[in-house]
Motif scaffolding. Sequence first.
Motif, short mmCIF file in Angstrom:
data_model
loop_
_atom_site.label_atom_id
_atom_site.label_comp_id
_atom_site.label_asym_id
_atom_site.label_seq_id
_atom_site.Cartn_x
_atom_site.Cartn_y
_atom_site.Cartn_z
N ASP A 65 -3.13 2.81 -8.40
CA ASP A 65 -4.22 2.16 -7.67
C ASP A 65 -3.83 0.72 -7.33
OD1 ASP A 65 -4.95 0.37 -9.83
OD2 ASP A 65 -6.11 1.98 -10.73
N ARG A 66 -4.62 0.10 -6.47
CA ARG A 66 -4.30 -1.26 -5.98
C ARG A 66 -4.24 -2.28 -7.09
NH1 ARG A 66 -8.53 -2.35 -1.42
NH2 ARG A 66 -9.81 -1.44 -3.06
N GLY A 93 1.51 6.76 -6.82
CA GLY A 93 0.23 7.29 -7.28
C GLY A 93 -0.54 6.27 -8.09
N SER A 98 0.83 -1.21 0.00
CA SER A 98 0.00 0.00 0.00
C SER A 98 0.86 1.26 0.00
CB SER A 98 -0.95 0.00 1.20
OG SER A 98 -0.22 -0.08 2.41
N GLU A 99 1.99 1.24 0.70
CA GLU A 99 2.90 2.40 0.71
C GLU A 99 3.56 2.59 -0.66
OE1 GLU A 99 4.55 2.54 5.28
OE2 GLU A 99 5.36 1.00 3.92
N ALA A 119 0.97 4.05 -3.00
CA ALA A 119 0.73 5.46 -2.69
C ALA A 119 1.90 6.34 -3.16
CB ALA A 119 0.50 5.65 -1.19
N SER A 120 3.13 5.86 -2.98
CA SER A 120 4.29 6.66 -3.38
C SER A 120 4.36 6.83 -4.89
CB SER A 120 5.59 6.04 -2.86
OG SER A 120 5.92 4.86 -3.58
#
Length: 151
Positions: free
Chosen positions: A80-81, A78, A71-72, A75-76
């Motif tokens: 999506d999962r 940009g 998840s990090e 996020a870093s």
Amino acid sequence: MSTPRAGAAGPDEPVDGVVPEPVELWSAFKRAHELVRTRVVADTAEAAGLSEPDLTILVNLDKAGGALRQSELAASLGWDRTRISHQLTRMGKRGLVARERGDGVTVTLTDAGRRIIAAVHPALEAAVRRHFTDRLSAEEAETLSSVLRRL
């Protein structure tokens, strides 16, 4: 279309006294990003048999010491999962990364991933310098860094 600014040009104003319109500035930013990205990727990732997403993930994991929560990492970048999951699955099949489930999912560079990023890093740094940082003065690089951190 550009709009002239009133008054004499100060240190934060363009030399020619013209300030670009927002869409013009955004378009110039996008063009520059695409040109630099394409050239850097062509000089490094493709030569090493990596895709741009491979290179991006390997660089970020290496920068983080070799492991990050999925998840990090997403996020870093940009991302999506779904995108990060599919990319990590492809990279895992090639032995570049491993994922461990626990309290979340941790993504780790494998020995092969570490070897590849170590091998490609000098070419990556040279390509970034050649196509990006060497084209900026020290003052411009500092200003750009400040602007990008703010965004």
